[in-house]
Design a protein around this motif. Structure first.
Motif, PDB file in Angstrom:
ATOM      1  N   UNK A 319       0.826  -1.211   0.000  1.00  0.00           N
ATOM      2  CA  UNK A 319       0.000   0.000   0.000  1.00  0.00           C
ATOM      3  C   UNK A 319       0.853   1.252   0.000  1.00  0.00           C
ATOM      4  N   UNK A 320       1.975   1.214   0.689  1.00  0.00           N
ATOM      5  CA  UNK A 320       2.833   2.404   0.771  1.00  0.00           C
ATOM      6  C   UNK A 320       3.478   2.761  -0.560  1.00  0.00           C
ATOM      7  N   UNK A 325      -1.765   8.130  -3.559  1.00  0.00           N
ATOM      8  CA  UNK A 325      -2.774   8.232  -2.494  1.00  0.00           C
ATOM      9  C   UNK A 325      -2.524   9.476  -1.644  1.00  0.00           C
ATOM     10  N   UNK A 326      -3.561  10.011  -0.988  1.00  0.00           N
ATOM     11  CA  UNK A 326      -3.357  11.144  -0.082  1.00  0.00           C
ATOM     12  C   UNK A 326      -2.319  10.812   0.982  1.00  0.00           C
ATOM     13  N   UNK A 327      -1.558  11.786   1.404  1.00  0.00           N
ATOM     14  CA  UNK A 327      -0.484  11.567   2.365  1.00  0.00           C
ATOM     15  C   UNK A 327      -0.952  10.991   3.685  1.00  0.00           C
ATOM     16  N   UNK A 328      -2.188  11.307   4.073  1.00  0.00           N
ATOM     17  CA  UNK A 328      -2.709  10.818   5.355  1.00  0.00           C
ATOM     18  C   UNK A 328      -3.612   9.611   5.179  1.00  0.00           C
ATOM     19  N   UNK A 329      -3.496   8.921   4.049  1.00  0.00           N
ATOM     20  CA  UNK A 329      -4.449   7.857   3.732  1.00  0.00           C
ATOM     21  C   UNK A 329      -4.494   6.779   4.805  1.00  0.00           C
ATOM     22  N   UNK A 347      -7.014  -0.307   4.200  1.00  0.00           N
ATOM     23  CA  UNK A 347      -7.214  -1.305   3.145  1.00  0.00           C
ATOM     24  C   UNK A 347      -8.701  -1.489   2.847  1.00  0.00           C
ATOM     25  N   UNK A 348      -9.530  -1.355   3.848  1.00  0.00           N
ATOM     26  CA  UNK A 348     -10.971  -1.499   3.648  1.00  0.00           C
ATOM     27  C   UNK A 348     -11.525  -0.367   2.793  1.00  0.00           C
ATOM     28  N   UNK A 349     -10.903   0.802   2.875  1.00  0.00           N
ATOM     29  CA  UNK A 349     -11.366   1.962   2.107  1.00  0.00           C
ATOM     30  C   UNK A 349     -10.685   2.082   0.751  1.00  0.00           C
ATOM     31  N   UNK A 350      -9.705   1.220   0.483  1.00  0.00           N
ATOM     32  CA  UNK A 350      -9.016   1.275  -0.804  1.00  0.00           C
ATOM     33  C   UNK A 350      -9.950   0.915  -1.953  1.00  0.00           C
ATOM     34  N   UNK A 351     -11.068   0.281  -1.650  1.00  0.00           N
ATOM     35  CA  UNK A 351     -12.029  -0.103  -2.697  1.00  0.00           C
ATOM     36  C   UNK A 351     -12.529   1.114  -3.477  1.00  0.00           C
ATOM     37  N   UNK A 352     -12.503   2.286  -2.869  1.00  0.00           N
ATOM     38  CA  UNK A 352     -12.981   3.491  -3.552  1.00  0.00           C
ATOM     39  C   UNK A 352     -11.941   4.072  -4.518  1.00  0.00           C
ATOM     40  N   UNK A 353     -10.785   3.428  -4.594  1.00  0.00           N
ATOM     41  CA  UNK A 353      -9.715   3.887  -5.494  1.00  0.00           C
ATOM     42  C   UNK A 353      -9.392   2.823  -6.551  1.00  0.00           C
ATOM     43  N   UNK A 354     -10.316   1.928  -6.830  1.00  0.00           N
ATOM     44  CA  UNK A 354     -10.054   0.837  -7.763  1.00  0.00           C
ATOM     45  C   UNK A 354      -9.592   1.310  -9.147  1.00  0.00           C
ATOM     46  N   UNK A 355     -10.185   2.355  -9.745  1.00  0.00           N
ATOM     47  CA  UNK A 355      -9.705   2.782 -11.067  1.00  0.00           C
ATOM     48  C   UNK A 355      -8.254   3.246 -11.050  1.00  0.00           C
ATOM     49  N   UNK A 356      -7.813   3.792  -9.908  1.00  0.00           N
ATOM     50  CA  UNK A 356      -6.422   4.232  -9.804  1.00  0.00           C
ATOM     51  C   UNK A 356      -5.488   3.046  -9.503  1.00  0.00           C
ATOM     52  N   UNK A 357      -5.980   2.084  -8.709  1.00  0.00           N
ATOM     53  CA  UNK A 357      -5.161   0.909  -8.403  1.00  0.00           C
ATOM     54  C   UNK A 357      -4.939   0.070  -9.659  1.00  0.00           C
ATOM     55  N   UNK A 358      -5.960  -0.016 -10.523  1.00  0.00           N
ATOM     56  CA  UNK A 358      -5.884  -0.817 -11.752  1.00  0.00           C
ATOM     57  C   UNK A 358      -6.217   0.053 -12.964  1.00  0.00           C
ATOM     58  N   UNK A 359      -5.317   0.935 -13.323  1.00  0.00           N
ATOM     59  CA  UNK A 359      -5.624   1.895 -14.398  1.00  0.00           C
ATOM     60  C   UNK A 359      -5.827   1.259 -15.764  1.00  0.00           C
ATOM     61  N   UNK A 360      -5.297   0.067 -16.006  1.00  0.00           N
ATOM     62  CA  UNK A 360      -5.410  -0.547 -17.331  1.00  0.00           C
ATOM     63  C   UNK A 360      -6.513  -1.590 -17.421  1.00  0.00           C
TER      64      UNK A 360
END
Length: 545
Positions: A319-320, A325-329, A347-360
């Protein structure tokens, strides 16, 4: 009676119903007093027909009606007390069944003996150590006699003569007790004080029990800590090239079924991976993406380096390393007074960043780490999403208001009230297919950030990612058949075997996770079957199924 000064929760809880029962009996004393002061005519008119329950030795119509009224009240109070007790043990059930089979006259006599028993126990609890020792002994003796008489009379065609004699003896003893404790107001005050004290003890023990339960469900077993330490140590003993998974060409292409797991639990992730591959019709087309935190990254890597999910491909990320991601994520989701990691985990809130986690990627299936996959899930990639962003199982049916949106979100806030339907059905996280292209097209990431900032300024929903997800994906959810995702194995012990066997994914949602000793026993095997407990690491750390 003296409430025990020890801190035994079971004793305190057991004493409370008895005290409540005695309090109700003491209140009935007021009825006795009122009836005794009625004119003779009114007292007689209130008596039930028959008069067969008159006290031994006469006493007139007033005495008859008083005792009949008191007996009826005692029986009613006994019913209330039994409801409070919630007694369902087999012995009580068998006795009730025997009584129900008795003739009407016999049942009436048994009920009379039960009334006497209640009164005698109440008077016994009123007795102080400095009181009449003879009366106390007599009450205890009569209670034993009546209990035996009830036992012998239940189910019989008639009440034995010896039982009738014991009823008369008990009636005389109760008359003595009534003369000894004539002041109902004093008895009521004493009982109220004792009940209040017992209630306080019960509340204190319930609070203590709740705290210990929270410790149990939040703390990993020591074997898991041992496992993490051994894996981490072995990972850092590897050379740089040994710390990499075998390369696979074009692994980011949509020809693969992409599964995402965001977890800090090695064994939980292993079960999700193993069960997914075991259930798949074409595991060679599976690409597994695991994201974990910096602390658990070495252990997670070492586990899958030594237990590769062949023939599937796997990728473990830190994750790091997501610098965008925001600095205070990692800390921004902590809420004052909320310690449950299910609600505060980054990690539970990372679901809201799925397009950024998997851009392709255009589609990804997100699995929580407390699920088990039982059937092939490739059909989810063939679903017509109908312009929706997320596929999910709805969690309400008609009449289940608990799973409506207003159970998670505060509709007294105008910004919520004007934009959402309070009775809208909520959906479940844990097994969700996402159309990332549609997500990007509709700009839902901006929608998420807007609502997240609103939630930071004022508390308008419950803790965790689920309430926020209901707002972000409002009207963007494609309902799935319930068989795709069966929830509740972490709190509901009533789920039927048929529902479990027909489910594609079972989810241990709730506190009682399958890797904890407090988990629900009948569901453990569904999880344990996907771990090889002969594994060297598990053996070294004494982790067994």
């Amino acid at each position: 009676m003296r409430v025990a000064g020890g801190r035994d929760p079971a004793a305190a809880a057991a004493a409370l119903p008895l005290l409540l029962r005695a309090l109700l009996i003491a209140t009935a004393c007021g009825l006795v007093f009122a009836l005794l002061n009625l004119p003779d005519g009114r007292a007689r008119s209130s008596a039930a027909p028959g008069g067969e329950r008159a006290a031994a030795g006469g006493g007139g119509g007033v005495r008859v009606s008083v005792e009949q009224g008191l007996t009826r009240e005692a029986r009613r109070l006994n019913t209330v007390a039994e409801e409070i007790d919630g007694q369902t043990d087999e012995v009580a059930a068998e006795e009730d069944e025997r009584i129900s089979k008795s003739p009407p006259d016999t049942k009436e006599k048994i009920w009379m003996m039960q009334d006497q028993l209640i009164m005698a126990k109440a008077y016994l609890h009123f007795a102080s150590p400095q009181g009449s020792a003879h009366l106390i002994r007599e009450l205890k003796l009569r209670i034993k006699e009546i209990e035996r008489a009830i036992s012998h009379s239940s189910g019989g065609s008639r009440v034995p003569g010896s039982a009738l004699q014991k009823m008369k003896a008990m009636e005389l003893t109760l008359s003595k007790a009534q003369r000894t404790y004539p002041r109902c107001s004093q008895m009521t005050s004493k009982l109220r004080a004792m009940t209040h004290h017992s209630e306080e003890l019960v509340r204190a023990h319930q609070s203590e029990s709740s705290f210990l339960e929270q410790v149990a469900v939040r703390s990993l077993p020591k074997g898991h800590h041992c496992l993490a330490m051994r894996l981490t140590t072995d990972y850092f003993s590897l050379g740089p090239k040994e710390r990499e998974f075998p390369a696979r060409d074009s692994r980011q292409l949509d020809g693969y079924y992409h599964y995402a797991i965001f977890s800090d639990n090695v064994l939980a992730s292993a079960v999700v991976v193993n069960s997914t591959i075991a259930a798949s019709k074409n595991p060679g087309r599976i690409m597994l993406h695991i994201v974990t935190d910096a602390l658990n990254y070495p252990a997670m890597m070492m586990w899958f380096l030594t237990n590769p999910p062949t023939p599937a491909a796997i990728q473990v990320e830190n994750l790091d390393d997501f610098k965008w991601l925001p600095g205070d994520f990692s800390s921004r989701f902590k809420v004052k007074g909320v310690r449950d990691p299910r609600y505060t985990s980054a990690l539970n809130h990372l679901r809201f960043y799925l397009p950024e986690v998997f851009p392709s990627l255009s589609k990804v299936l997100l699995l929580d780490h407390d699920v088990v996959v039982q059937k092939d899930l490739s059909g989810l990639w063939d679903l017509d999403m109908m312009g929706k962003v997320i596929g999910a199982v709805k969690t309400c049916t008609s009449g289940e208001s608990y799973h409506r949106l207003d159970s998670l979100v505060d509709f007294s806030n105008p910004s919520i009230f004007n934009k959402f339907d309070a009775k809208a059905c909520t959906f479940a996280f844990g097994m969700n297919i996402f159309d990332l292209n549609e997500w990007r097209k509709q700009g839902l990431s901006a929608n998420y950030h807007k609502w997240f900032q609103v939630g930071k300024r004022q508390k308008i929903w419950k803790a965790g990612s689920l309430p926020l997800g209901q707002l972000v994906f409002y009207n963007q959810t494609l309902p799935l058949d319930r068989r795709w995702h069966v929830l509740g194995l972490g709190h509901d012990s009533s789920i039927g075997r048929g529902d479990l066997e027909s489910a594609y994914v079972i989810h241990y949602s709730g506190k009682l996770k399958p890797w904890l000793e407090v988990s629900i026993p009948k569901y453990r095997d569904y999880w344990n079957r996907y771990l090889n407990y002969d594994n060297t690491y598990l053996q070294q750390c004494n982790i067994h199924g």
